[in-house]
Scaffold this active site. Sequence first.
Site, PDB file in Angstrom:
ATOM      1  CE1 TYR A  53      -2.941  -2.903  -0.047  1.00  7.49           C
ATOM      2  CE2 TYR A  53      -3.779  -1.810   2.013  1.00  7.49           C
ATOM      3  CZ  TYR A  53      -3.639  -2.865   0.791  1.00  7.49           C
ATOM      4  OH  TYR A  53      -4.898  -4.122   1.022  1.00  7.49           O
ATOM      5  N   PRO A 205     -15.927  -4.198   1.059  1.00 11.77           N
ATOM      6  CG  PRO A 205     -16.221  -2.995   3.448  1.00 11.77           C
ATOM      7  CD  PRO A 205     -15.094  -3.493   2.212  1.00 11.77           C
ATOM      8  CG  LEU A 206     -18.621   0.340   1.316  1.00 17.90           C
ATOM      9  CD1 LEU A 206     -19.049   1.467   1.696  1.00 17.90           C
ATOM     10  CD2 LEU A 206     -20.524  -0.088   2.563  1.00 17.90           C
ATOM     11  N   GLY A 209     -16.632   1.371  -3.389  1.00 18.73           N
ATOM     12  CA  GLY A 209     -18.265   2.342  -3.367  1.00 18.73           C
ATOM     13  C   GLY A 209     -19.201   2.469  -4.169  1.00 18.73           C
ATOM     14  CB  THR A 212     -21.470   4.703  -1.454  1.00 13.89           C
ATOM     15  OG1 THR A 212     -21.605   5.236  -2.552  1.00 13.89           O
ATOM     16  CG2 THR A 212     -20.672   4.394  -0.687  1.00 13.89           C
ATOM     17  N   GLY A 213     -24.136   3.836  -3.347  1.00 13.07           N
ATOM     18  CA  GLY A 213     -25.565   4.432  -4.539  1.00 13.07           C
ATOM     19  C   GLY A 213     -24.690   6.284  -5.142  1.00 13.07           C
ATOM     20  CE  LYS A 214     -18.423   7.415  -4.464  1.00 14.51           C
ATOM     21  NZ  LYS A 214     -17.515   7.530  -3.383  1.00 14.51           N
TER      22      LYS A 214
HETATM   23  N1  LIG Z   1      -6.067  -8.000   0.582  1.00 17.27           N
HETATM   24  C1  LIG Z   1      -6.543  -7.002  -0.476  1.00 17.27           C
HETATM   25  O1  LIG Z   1      -6.329  -8.050  -1.470  1.00 17.27           O
HETATM   26  C2  LIG Z   1      -7.078  -6.321  -0.706  1.00 17.27           C
HETATM   27  C3  LIG Z   1      -7.410  -5.717  -1.639  1.00 17.27           C
HETATM   28  C4  LIG Z   1      -8.481  -4.383  -1.753  1.00 17.27           C
HETATM   29  C5  LIG Z   1      -8.364  -3.917  -0.563  1.00 17.27           C
HETATM   30  N2  LIG Z   1      -8.025  -4.469   1.243  1.00 17.27           N
HETATM   31  C6  LIG Z   1      -8.412  -4.029   2.156  1.00 17.27           C
HETATM   32  O2  LIG Z   1      -9.567  -3.887   2.478  1.00 17.27           O
HETATM   33  C7  LIG Z   1      -9.995  -2.515   2.717  1.00 17.27           C
HETATM   34  C8  LIG Z   1     -10.786  -2.463   1.832  1.00 17.27           C
HETATM   35  O3  LIG Z   1     -11.515  -2.077   0.767  1.00 17.27           O
HETATM   36  P1  LIG Z   1     -11.899  -0.871  -0.174  1.00 17.27           P
HETATM   37  O4  LIG Z   1     -11.495   0.272   0.470  1.00 17.27           O
HETATM   38  O5  LIG Z   1     -11.769  -1.917  -1.866  1.00 17.27           O
HETATM   39  O6  LIG Z   1     -13.271  -0.850   0.785  1.00 17.27           O
HETATM   40  P2  LIG Z   1     -14.773  -0.338   0.232  1.00 17.27           P
HETATM   41  O7  LIG Z   1     -15.787  -0.167   0.684  1.00 17.27           O
HETATM   42  O8  LIG Z   1     -15.298  -1.301  -1.230  1.00 17.27           O
HETATM   43  O9  LIG Z   1     -14.547   1.069  -0.697  1.00 17.27           O
HETATM   44  C9  LIG Z   1     -13.513   2.309  -0.210  1.00 17.27           C
HETATM   45  C10 LIG Z   1     -14.491   3.434  -1.391  1.00 17.27           C
HETATM   46  O10 LIG Z   1     -15.033   3.250  -1.392  1.00 17.27           O
HETATM   47  C11 LIG Z   1     -15.412   4.944  -0.938  1.00 17.27           C
HETATM   48  N3  LIG Z   1     -16.258   5.386   0.072  1.00 17.27           N
HETATM   49  C12 LIG Z   1     -16.276   4.778   1.611  1.00 17.27           C
HETATM   50  N4  LIG Z   1     -17.156   4.892   2.655  1.00 17.27           N
HETATM   51  C13 LIG Z   1     -18.167   6.803   1.297  1.00 17.27           C
HETATM   52  C14 LIG Z   1     -18.811   6.694   2.286  1.00 17.27           C
HETATM   53  N5  LIG Z   1     -19.833   7.037   3.447  1.00 17.27           N
HETATM   54  N6  LIG Z   1     -19.355   7.640   0.770  1.00 17.27           N
HETATM   55  C15 LIG Z   1     -19.147   7.540  -0.226  1.00 17.27           C
HETATM   56  N7  LIG Z   1     -17.850   6.662  -0.494  1.00 17.27           N
HETATM   57  C16 LIG Z   1     -17.539   6.236   0.007  1.00 17.27           C
HETATM   58  C17 LIG Z   1     -14.407   5.713  -0.138  1.00 17.27           C
HETATM   59  O11 LIG Z   1     -13.745   6.485  -2.400  1.00 17.27           O
HETATM   60  P3  LIG Z   1     -14.201   7.241  -2.498  1.00 17.27           P
HETATM   61  O12 LIG Z   1     -13.426   8.334  -2.107  1.00 17.27           O
HETATM   62  O13 LIG Z   1     -12.338   7.602  -3.493  1.00 17.27           O
HETATM   63  O14 LIG Z   1     -14.571   7.550  -3.747  1.00 17.27           O
HETATM   64  C18 LIG Z   1     -13.437   4.355  -0.154  1.00 17.27           C
HETATM   65  O15 LIG Z   1     -11.853   4.754  -0.417  1.00 17.27           O
HETATM   66  C19 LIG Z   1      -8.478  -1.792   2.502  1.00 17.27           C
HETATM   67  O16 LIG Z   1      -8.002  -0.858   3.069  1.00 17.27           O
HETATM   68  C20 LIG Z   1      -7.649  -2.583   2.369  1.00 17.27           C
HETATM   69  O17 LIG Z   1      -6.912  -2.813   4.003  1.00 17.27           O
HETATM   70  C21 LIG Z   1      -7.685  -5.949   0.309  1.00 17.27           C
END
Ligand SMILES: NC(=O)c1ccc[n+]([C@@H]2O[C@H](COP(=O)([O-])OP(=O)(O)OC[C@H]3O[C@@H](n4cnc5c(N)ncnc54)[C@H](OP(=O)(O)O)[C@@H]3O)[C@@H](O)[C@H]2O)c1
Length: 340
Positions: A53, A205-206, A209, A212-214
């Site tokens: 990261y 989990p989202l 993004g 979130t519906g965005k």
């Molecule tokens: N093992 C692996 O290969 C792997 C791969 C991926 C991730 N991960 C881990 O999993 C964690 C979560 O993954 P992810 O970041 O992809 O999770 P995610 O929850 O699917 O996406 C997070 C992104 O969604 C947007 N977001 C989150 N909350 C929001 C809200 N309330 N309103 C509007 N937009 C929102 C933001 O992006 P924007 O605002 O930029 O649009 C945020 O960075 C990572 O930090 C990492 O630790 C692991």
Amino acid sequence: MPMSVLGRNGPIVSRLALGTMTFGSETDEAEAHRQLDMFADHGGTLIDTADVYSDGVSEEIIGRWGENRGGLGDMIIATKGRFSPPPGSHGASRRALVRSVDASLRRLQVEAIDIYFLHGWDRHTDVGETLGTLGDLVSAGKVHHTGWSNVAGWQLQRIVSTAQAQGYPLPVALQPQYSLLDRGIELEVLPCALENGIGVTPWSPLGGGWLTGKYRADARPTGATRLGEDPGRGVEAYDLRNTPRTHAILEVLQTVAARHDRPMSHVAIAWLLARPGVASVLLGARTAEQLGGNLAAADLQFGSDDLAALTEASAPGLPPYPYRFLQDWSDVDTWWMLGT
Ligand SMILES: NC(=O)c1ccc[n+]([C@@H]2O[C@H](COP(=O)([O-])OP(=O)(O)OC[C@H]3O[C@@H](n4cnc5c(N)ncnc54)[C@H](OP(=O)(O)O)[C@@H]3O)[C@@H](O)[C@H]2O)c1
């Protein structure tokens, strides 16, 4: 903050974890430290990072946060190796992992990593070599528990069987992609984790993004969002996910969210927390404001009707053979088939 035991004999962790993939890229250090403060204030304990990261900067940011507050001792730190940046440490070989773990320990400023994940399978390295190295790292006190990310079902079973046969530590955690938009692990990977008492900590989990519906069907994303900055990014790429299936799932999500007067993100996170085997969900956020909003999902309780509606709308369907064949014809218990 609700807590759970990770797997059969892993550490106790908060059911919402802080993912830190944005640290050092979309999220600068000051904002990252605000997220970490907020997470700790909410009773969160599991922090997930990886050596890749921002080329190690995410680990460094966490390390400096710990330094400022007198150590990371009250947090469970998970990091990952396998795709490490420094030359000579790529892969899951003994040589690579020993270097990767030492580099992560330095960046995080800790004596031990609570959960060390292999970020993926390495077909060029015998899994026995990887597991033996992890066993030595545990014996040396540099790693407390181990886990695997991004593996197929047969790979996870081989990891477990090899560890059992050779007396190496068993993995306590699995870190797969898992959300209402992608339930692919339910065919083989999740049943294997359940069978072996391995705790699941889903990433994205989202859906990056989407949940979130965005993101809209009829407007390409713009601005300071993941897909606004890079529409082709990863598993969430706009052209990959902008499908009738995605929007049908979002519609049901929106209906359930409206019924509970909650944002869609809460419902997506709560559905995941209710899935079998899921111990802790990794929240990703660009800003502390987003994180604060998502942490509030912890207290959402919804009824079996809501859960069933979401599960049905997002059902991936079973491929005809062997899954549907077994489901239709087997007179044995098919509890392991979660894909329906
Ligand atoms: N093992 C692996 O290969 C792997 C791969 C991926 C991730 N991960 C881990 O999993 C964690 C979560 O993954 P992810 O970041 O992809 O999770 P995610 O929850 O699917 O996406 C997070 C992104 O969604 C947007 N977001 C989150 N909350 C929001 C809200 N309330 N309103 C509007 N937009 C929102 C933001 O992006 P924007 O605002 O930029 O649009 C945020 O960075 C990572 O930090 C990492 O630790 C692991």
